[in-house]
Scaffold this active site. Structure first.
Site, PDB file in Angstrom:
ATOM      1  CB  THR A 144      -0.985  -0.077   1.277  1.00  0.00           C
ATOM      2  OG1 THR A 144      -1.785   1.035   1.217  1.00  0.00           O
ATOM      3  CG2 THR A 144      -0.276  -0.233   2.509  1.00  0.00           C
ATOM      4  CB  SER A 179      -3.665   2.010  10.774  1.00  0.00           C
ATOM      5  OG  SER A 179      -3.322   1.231   9.372  1.00  0.00           O
ATOM      6  CE1 TYR A 181      -3.899  -3.320   5.253  1.00  0.00           C
ATOM      7  CE2 TYR A 181      -3.895  -1.054   4.881  1.00  0.00           C
ATOM      8  CZ  TYR A 181      -3.970  -2.258   4.541  1.00  0.00           C
ATOM      9  OH  TYR A 181      -3.679  -2.324   3.211  1.00  0.00           O
ATOM     10  CG  HIS A 182      -1.632   1.797   6.315  1.00  0.00           C
ATOM     11  ND1 HIS A 182      -3.028   2.335   6.971  1.00  0.00           N
ATOM     12  CD2 HIS A 182      -1.977   2.135   5.140  1.00  0.00           C
ATOM     13  CE1 HIS A 182      -3.858   2.730   5.937  1.00  0.00           C
ATOM     14  NE2 HIS A 182      -3.232   2.633   5.028  1.00  0.00           N
ATOM     15  CE  LYS A 185      -1.954  -4.634   2.646  1.00  0.00           C
ATOM     16  NZ  LYS A 185      -1.760  -5.865   1.946  1.00  0.00           N
TER      17      LYS A 185
HETATM   18  P1  NAD Z   1     -10.979  -7.244   0.505  1.00  0.00           P
HETATM   19  O1  NAD Z   1     -11.130  -7.223   2.069  1.00  0.00           O
HETATM   20  O2  NAD Z   1     -12.509  -6.844  -0.200  1.00  0.00           O
HETATM   21  O3  NAD Z   1     -10.723  -8.763  -0.172  1.00  0.00           O
HETATM   22  C1  NAD Z   1      -9.752  -9.304   0.961  1.00  0.00           C
HETATM   23  C2  NAD Z   1     -10.162 -10.970   0.619  1.00  0.00           C
HETATM   24  O4  NAD Z   1      -9.122 -11.774   1.133  1.00  0.00           O
HETATM   25  C3  NAD Z   1     -11.556 -11.147   1.134  1.00  0.00           C
HETATM   26  O5  NAD Z   1     -12.314 -11.821   0.161  1.00  0.00           O
HETATM   27  C4  NAD Z   1     -11.173 -12.233   2.260  1.00  0.00           C
HETATM   28  O6  NAD Z   1     -12.206 -13.046   2.576  1.00  0.00           O
HETATM   29  C5  NAD Z   1      -9.829 -12.771   1.985  1.00  0.00           C
HETATM   30  N1  NAD Z   1      -8.859 -13.036   2.962  1.00  0.00           N
HETATM   31  C6  NAD Z   1      -8.524 -12.303   4.016  1.00  0.00           C
HETATM   32  N2  NAD Z   1      -7.545 -12.926   4.904  1.00  0.00           N
HETATM   33  C7  NAD Z   1      -7.521 -14.194   4.307  1.00  0.00           C
HETATM   34  C8  NAD Z   1      -6.792 -15.237   4.885  1.00  0.00           C
HETATM   35  N3  NAD Z   1      -6.106 -15.438   5.756  1.00  0.00           N
HETATM   36  N4  NAD Z   1      -7.124 -16.523   3.928  1.00  0.00           N
HETATM   37  C9  NAD Z   1      -7.652 -16.493   2.807  1.00  0.00           C
HETATM   38  N5  NAD Z   1      -8.464 -15.401   2.467  1.00  0.00           N
HETATM   39  C10 NAD Z   1      -8.240 -14.289   3.115  1.00  0.00           C
HETATM   40  O7  NAD Z   1     -10.089  -5.977   0.265  1.00  0.00           O
HETATM   41  P2  NAD Z   1      -9.778  -5.431  -0.992  1.00  0.00           P
HETATM   42  O8  NAD Z   1     -10.135  -4.149  -1.142  1.00  0.00           O
HETATM   43  O9  NAD Z   1      -9.933  -6.054  -2.307  1.00  0.00           O
HETATM   44  O10 NAD Z   1      -8.150  -5.454  -1.028  1.00  0.00           O
HETATM   45  C11 NAD Z   1      -7.350  -6.666  -1.388  1.00  0.00           C
HETATM   46  C12 NAD Z   1      -5.690  -6.139  -1.072  1.00  0.00           C
HETATM   47  O11 NAD Z   1      -5.216  -4.993  -1.677  1.00  0.00           O
HETATM   48  C13 NAD Z   1      -5.534  -6.033   0.481  1.00  0.00           C
HETATM   49  O12 NAD Z   1      -4.153  -6.738   0.749  1.00  0.00           O
HETATM   50  C14 NAD Z   1      -5.407  -4.661   0.583  1.00  0.00           C
HETATM   51  O13 NAD Z   1      -4.689  -4.462   1.554  1.00  0.00           O
HETATM   52  C15 NAD Z   1      -4.873  -4.183  -0.817  1.00  0.00           C
HETATM   53  N6  NAD Z   1      -5.248  -2.719  -0.907  1.00  0.00           N
HETATM   54  C16 NAD Z   1      -6.415  -2.451  -1.170  1.00  0.00           C
HETATM   55  C17 NAD Z   1      -6.807  -1.016  -1.465  1.00  0.00           C
HETATM   56  C18 NAD Z   1      -8.403  -0.780  -1.632  1.00  0.00           C
HETATM   57  O14 NAD Z   1      -8.427   0.563  -1.685  1.00  0.00           O
HETATM   58  N7  NAD Z   1      -9.295  -1.548  -1.824  1.00  0.00           N
HETATM   59  C19 NAD Z   1      -5.793  -0.163  -1.640  1.00  0.00           C
HETATM   60  C20 NAD Z   1      -4.593  -0.584  -1.515  1.00  0.00           C
HETATM   61  C21 NAD Z   1      -4.127  -1.847  -1.262  1.00  0.00           C
HETATM   62  N1  USQ Z   2     -11.321  10.044   5.354  1.00  0.00           N
HETATM   63  C1  USQ Z   2     -12.028  11.047   5.256  1.00  0.00           C
HETATM   64  N2  USQ Z   2     -13.293  10.823   5.244  1.00  0.00           N
HETATM   65  C2  USQ Z   2     -13.894   9.573   5.279  1.00  0.00           C
HETATM   66  C3  USQ Z   2     -12.948   8.542   5.040  1.00  0.00           C
HETATM   67  C4  USQ Z   2     -11.597   8.740   5.008  1.00  0.00           C
HETATM   68  O1  USQ Z   2     -11.684  12.541   5.354  1.00  0.00           O
HETATM   69  O2  USQ Z   2     -15.268   9.465   5.510  1.00  0.00           O
HETATM   70  C5  USQ Z   2      -9.688  10.140   5.165  1.00  0.00           C
HETATM   71  C6  USQ Z   2      -9.025   9.544   6.129  1.00  0.00           C
HETATM   72  O3  USQ Z   2      -8.761  10.118   7.263  1.00  0.00           O
HETATM   73  C7  USQ Z   2      -7.824   9.287   5.367  1.00  0.00           C
HETATM   74  C8  USQ Z   2      -7.957   9.328   3.820  1.00  0.00           C
HETATM   75  O4  USQ Z   2      -9.334   9.773   3.846  1.00  0.00           O
HETATM   76  O5  USQ Z   2      -6.874  10.671   5.230  1.00  0.00           O
HETATM   77  C9  USQ Z   2      -7.924   8.029   3.199  1.00  0.00           C
HETATM   78  O6  USQ Z   2      -8.953   7.073   4.009  1.00  0.00           O
HETATM   79  P1  USQ Z   2      -9.353   5.610   3.323  1.00  0.00           P
HETATM   80  O7  USQ Z   2     -10.209   5.078   4.567  1.00  0.00           O
HETATM   81  O8  USQ Z   2      -9.863   6.108   2.151  1.00  0.00           O
HETATM   82  O9  USQ Z   2      -8.049   4.699   3.242  1.00  0.00           O
HETATM   83  P2  USQ Z   2      -7.072   4.096   4.030  1.00  0.00           P
HETATM   84  O10 USQ Z   2      -7.565   3.954   5.616  1.00  0.00           O
HETATM   85  O11 USQ Z   2      -5.669   4.632   3.785  1.00  0.00           O
HETATM   86  O12 USQ Z   2      -7.259   2.502   3.488  1.00  0.00           O
HETATM   87  C10 USQ Z   2      -7.452   2.280   2.169  1.00  0.00           C
HETATM   88  C11 USQ Z   2      -7.757   0.820   2.067  1.00  0.00           C
HETATM   89  C12 USQ Z   2      -6.335   0.104   2.415  1.00  0.00           C
HETATM   90  C13 USQ Z   2      -5.376   0.463   1.484  1.00  0.00           C
HETATM   91  C14 USQ Z   2      -5.178   2.063   1.617  1.00  0.00           C
HETATM   92  C15 USQ Z   2      -4.293   2.502   0.273  1.00  0.00           C
HETATM   93  O13 USQ Z   2      -8.810   0.265   3.026  1.00  0.00           O
HETATM   94  O14 USQ Z   2      -6.689  -1.348   2.167  1.00  0.00           O
HETATM   95  O15 USQ Z   2      -4.169  -0.002   1.945  1.00  0.00           O
HETATM   96  O16 USQ Z   2      -6.520   2.657   1.293  1.00  0.00           O
HETATM   97  S1  USQ Z   2      -3.270   3.818   0.791  1.00  0.00           S
HETATM   98  O17 USQ Z   2      -4.326   5.030   1.432  1.00  0.00           O
HETATM   99  O18 USQ Z   2      -2.722   4.413  -0.241  1.00  0.00           O
HETATM  100  O19 USQ Z   2      -2.424   3.471   1.801  1.00  0.00           O
END
Ligand code: NAD
Ligand code: USQ
Length: 382
Positions: A144, A179, A181-182, A185
């Site tokens: 990410t 976070s 979570y982050h 990664k």
């Molecule tokens: P999502 O939660 O919709 O999908 C993740 C999938 O992985 C789910 O279907 C879940 O059931 C499965 N999963 C989770 N843990 C597992 C495990 N231990 N074993 C098997 N399956 C498992 O998430 P997404 O939005 O599709 O994101 C996918 C990936 O991309 C994530 O790694 C996320 O961190 C990354 N990512 C997402 C975004 C975004 O904006 N959605 C941005 C940047 C990075």
């Molecule tokens: N934010 C608002 N209002 C909202 C929701 C979010 O102002 O209602 C702000 C947050 O404070 C933050 C920014 O928008 O500053 C992004 O928040 P987000 O929830 O859209 O994104 P983030 O928490 O960073 O996580 C999401 C995905 C994660 C992925 C990440 C990419 O859930 O899986 O890794 O985006 S990145 O942001 O580049 O790290």
């Protein structure tokens, strides 16, 4: 190629699996369906009504004539994962399967521990499975952009050249995630880099920005193929969340002053970026990092753009700055490099007014499914 899409039932994974299947690859989905369980835990849902994974792949076979195999199980169960590798012998392993919500990881100790255990140990198992069963397999791992945080210098693609006391080296770019979570990664990236070095694994870390949109050409082919869309305060992400708020006439929730700037991309570009990575594998022992995004915006700017389109569509919505539940910089420098995927052929779908309008119209169609109580943020970093 034989490609495993782990997390193939999720928001990014499902459209990626379909796209790679359409391109002629032999696709296998691995997923433990835990994302659907988080919905139950949070009493939330996808705005779009999503079919079960079984219904999805059956419909895909009907529509495309192509089969996607599925394995339902957890990456943390090594016996299960070993069997998947033995039976599949993958050329590439696309790893989306992690807990991906920053707020979910910040609920309490249990959720922080779950997130890091699920993500870091799951990824470590994947590294061992590649070493043991498919040493030539290319790991394509979703990282990410948030790993880098918001430093007061340009963000490079994975590595930075440093000069220190008269000596020079190219080192991993410093990480300042926001976070638990982050942070998971960042830990993954370190483990992958080390595994590449000691075992000669080939890996690409895709540091992806925030993904918006929902449809791809393939998910539009039948209602049963529709992608999930998250809007709630836990899993909803900035742009998609704002559009869904506008669809129900809710205020658009900007956290704090809204100067936070983040990198974004359309889901249609996510699927293509993964294809580009798969078609151009990293060398043996190489830990390659691509910054996967196409544009960046401040949160306030995005909220105002959504409000403008909503007005044009006859929807009255206000942009409201609410107390920031997170601890993050709201006013900072942002300039990130993203040339590697472009150099390999990515042609970005940019965020035009029509793109926002399209997402908004889908949200309006399903707006009765939005659970109002889930819209405001409920989790704080404090
Ligand atoms: P999502 O939660 O919709 O999908 C993740 C999938 O992985 C789910 O279907 C879940 O059931 C499965 N999963 C989770 N843990 C597992 C495990 N231990 N074993 C098997 N399956 C498992 O998430 P997404 O939005 O599709 O994101 C996918 C990936 O991309 C994530 O790694 C996320 O961190 C990354 N990512 C997402 C975004 C975004 O904006 N959605 C941005 C940047 C990075
Ligand atoms: N934010 C608002 N209002 C909202 C929701 C979010 O102002 O209602 C702000 C947050 O404070 C933050 C920014 O928008 O500053 C992004 O928040 P987000 O929830 O859209 O994104 P983030 O928490 O960073 O996580 C999401 C995905 C994660 C992925 C990440 C990419 O859930 O899986 O890794 O985006 S990145 O942001 O580049 O790290």
């Amino acid at each position: 190629m034989r490609i495993i899409v782990a997390g193939g039932d999720g928001f990014c994974g499902w459209p990626t699996a379909l796209y790679l299947s359409k391109q002629g690859h032999d696709v296998t989905i691995v997923d433990n369906l835990v994302r659907r369980k988080y919905d139950q835990e949070l009493r939330s849902n996808s705005v779009t009504p999503i079919a079960s994974l079984e219904e999805r792949v059956t419909k895909w076979k009907e529509v495309s004539g192509r089969e996607i195999k599925t394995f339902i199980g957890d990456l943390n169960h090594y016996d299960f994962l070993s069997e998947v590798f033995r039976q599949t012998q993958p050329d590439a392993f696309v790893h989306f399967a992690e807990q991906r919500s920053a707020p979910y990881s910040m609920i309490d100790r249990e959720h922080a521990v779950y997130t890091q255990t699920n993500n870091v140990m799951g990824n470590l198992n994947v590294l061992y499975a590649i070493k043991e069963f498919a040493p030539e397999c290319h790991l394509i791992k979703l990282g990410t952009m948030g790993e880098y945080g918001t430093p007061n210098i340009d963000i490079e693609e994975g590595y930075i050249e440093i000069e220190h006391k008269g000596r020079k080296d190219t080192l991993p770019y410093p990480k300042q995630p926001g976070s638990f979570y982050h942070l998971s990664k960042v830990h993954d990236s370190h483990n992958i880099m080390f595994a590449c070095k000691i075992w000669g694994i080939r890996a690409t870390d895709l540091n992806q920005g925030i993904v918006y949109g929902l449809h791809t050409e393939e998910t539009k082919l039948d209602p049963k193929l529709v992608n999930r869309v998250d809007y709630d305060g836990v899993f909803g992400t900035a742009l998609n969340r704002f559009v869904n708020q506008a669809a129900i006439g809710h205020d658009i929730t900007v956290y704090g002053s809204g100067g936070q700037t983040r990198a974004f991309l359309n889901i249609e570009d996510t699927v293509r970026c993964v294809e580009i990575a798969a078609e151009n594998p990293a060398d043996k022992g190489e830990f390659r990092v691509f910054n996967q995004f196409t544009e960046w915006f401040s949160v306030q700017e995005l909220a105002e753009r959504v409000q403008k389109i909503a007005k044009e569509e006859g929807l009255d919505t206000q942009v409201r700055q609410i107390e920031n539940p997170r601890i993050e910089n709201e006013d900072h420098y942002y300039n990130a490099v993203n040339t590697k995927l472009r150099d390999l052929g990515l042609e970005p779908h940019l965020l035009t007014d029509d793109v926002i309008r399209d997402i908004l119209r889908t949200a309006v169609e399903d707006k009765d499914r939005i659970i109002q109580e889930n819209v405001l943020p409920s989790i704080t970093w404090k």
